[in-house]
Design an enzyme around this catalytic site. Structure first.
Site, short mmCIF file in Angstrom:
data_model
loop_
_atom_site.label_atom_id
_atom_site.label_comp_id
_atom_site.label_asym_id
_atom_site.label_seq_id
_atom_site.Cartn_x
_atom_site.Cartn_y
_atom_site.Cartn_z
N TYR A 1 -4.11 -6.60 -3.60
CA TYR A 1 -4.53 -5.52 -2.70
C TYR A 1 -3.90 -5.70 -1.32
O TYR A 1 -3.34 -4.75 -0.75
CB TYR A 1 -6.04 -5.49 -2.60
CG TYR A 1 -6.61 -4.31 -1.85
CD1 TYR A 1 -6.75 -3.08 -2.48
CD2 TYR A 1 -7.01 -4.42 -0.53
CE1 TYR A 1 -7.28 -1.99 -1.81
CE2 TYR A 1 -7.54 -3.34 0.15
CZ TYR A 1 -7.68 -2.13 -0.50
OH TYR A 1 -8.20 -1.05 0.18
N SER B 1 -5.50 0.30 5.05
CA SER B 1 -6.70 -0.54 5.09
C SER B 1 -6.56 -1.53 6.24
O SER B 1 -5.44 -1.80 6.71
CB SER B 1 -6.83 -1.31 3.77
OG SER B 1 -7.80 -2.34 3.84
#
Length: 260
Positions: free
Chosen positions: A155, A142
């Site tokens: 995350y 990501s």
């Protein structure tokens, strides 16, 4: 059909990014092991889409929070197809909250699925890849592997760790014909992101298009979503001879997010 005869295991591949990557490599001739915890209808739809491309496909319901099920999935794929040549670690979840309110169980679950599951899957495939002298491991990371955002402690931590894992294993297998790389997308219009768009539209009293524009404007200078299909094409490149010496890379596909 450069991947004809090879087999890919793609985790979290019954929809979204995972399914797009599975379809891309299947179109290039690769056999596919689809994995996910969706509904029977979702699973059947994903399998049918891959089958249309004329390659062999199977479904494995392994829960990526259970490392024994991950190992069993890889072992079964090797028995059924003869090898696991490509591993795409895509399964993941998200939760947003300030650190003082972040549920302990959500922290544990996000770290387990977004990071530890990848470790266990890589550990399971590497020995046979090294023995055959060829393998491709692609971790779906990501933009949050490279930069942070508030309210996403678990995350961001997991995705930063995933990049460290990618680089470490890439070094360990560098002389064995096995490459390990990470794709780092910014905003991709998945159902999860669409929920953010819908919530913003309702809160700010704007339509869908304006809500999307405002969301992208916060992070992504291109004002364009990365598409799952673009990530699928990039996965094909990572499996091609042109990428033989691409090792331990964090490939940003984020519309300029991390260039700022």
């Amino acid at each position: 059909m450069s991947l004809k005869g090879k087999t890919a295991v793609v985790t979290g591949s019954t929809s979204g990014i995972g399914l797009a990557i599975a379809l891309a490599v299947a179109k290039d001739g690769c056999n596919i092991v689809v994995n996910g915890l969706g509904t029977e209808q979702d699973n059947a739809k994903a399998i049918a889409e891959v089958k249309k491309l004329g390659t062999r496909v199977s479904f494995d319901p392994a829960n990526m929070l259970r490392h024994n099920q991950i190992a069993d999935m890889i072992a079964k794929a090797e028995r059924d197809f003869g090898s696991v040549d490509i591993l795409v670690n895509n399964a993941g979840i998200q939760h947003v909250a300030p650190i003082e309110d972040f549920p302990d169980e959500k922290w544990d679950e996000i770290l387990a699925l977004n990071l530890s599951a990848t470790f266990h899957a890589i550990k399971a495939v590497v020995p046979a890849m090294k023995q055959r002298g060829w393998g491709r491991i692609i971790n779906i990371a990501s933009a949050h592997s490279l930069v942070a955002s508030p309210m996403k402690s678990a995350y961001v931590s997991a995705k930063h760790g995933l990049l460290g894992l990618t680089r470490t294993v890439a070094l360990e297998v560098a002389e064995h014909g096995v490459t390990v790389n990470a794709l780092c997308p910014g905003y991709v219009l998945t159902p999860l992101v669409q929920k953010q768009v819908d919530a913003r539209a309702q809160t700010e009293g704007v339509d869908d298009a304006e809500s999307k524009r405002r969301l992208l404007a916060e992070k992504q200078p291109s004002l364009q979503f990365t598409t799952p299909e673009q990530l699928g094409e990039l996965a094909i490149f990572m499996c091609s001879p042109a990428a033989d010496n691409v090792r331990g890379v964090a490939w940003a596909v984020d519309g300029g997010w991390t260039a700022q």
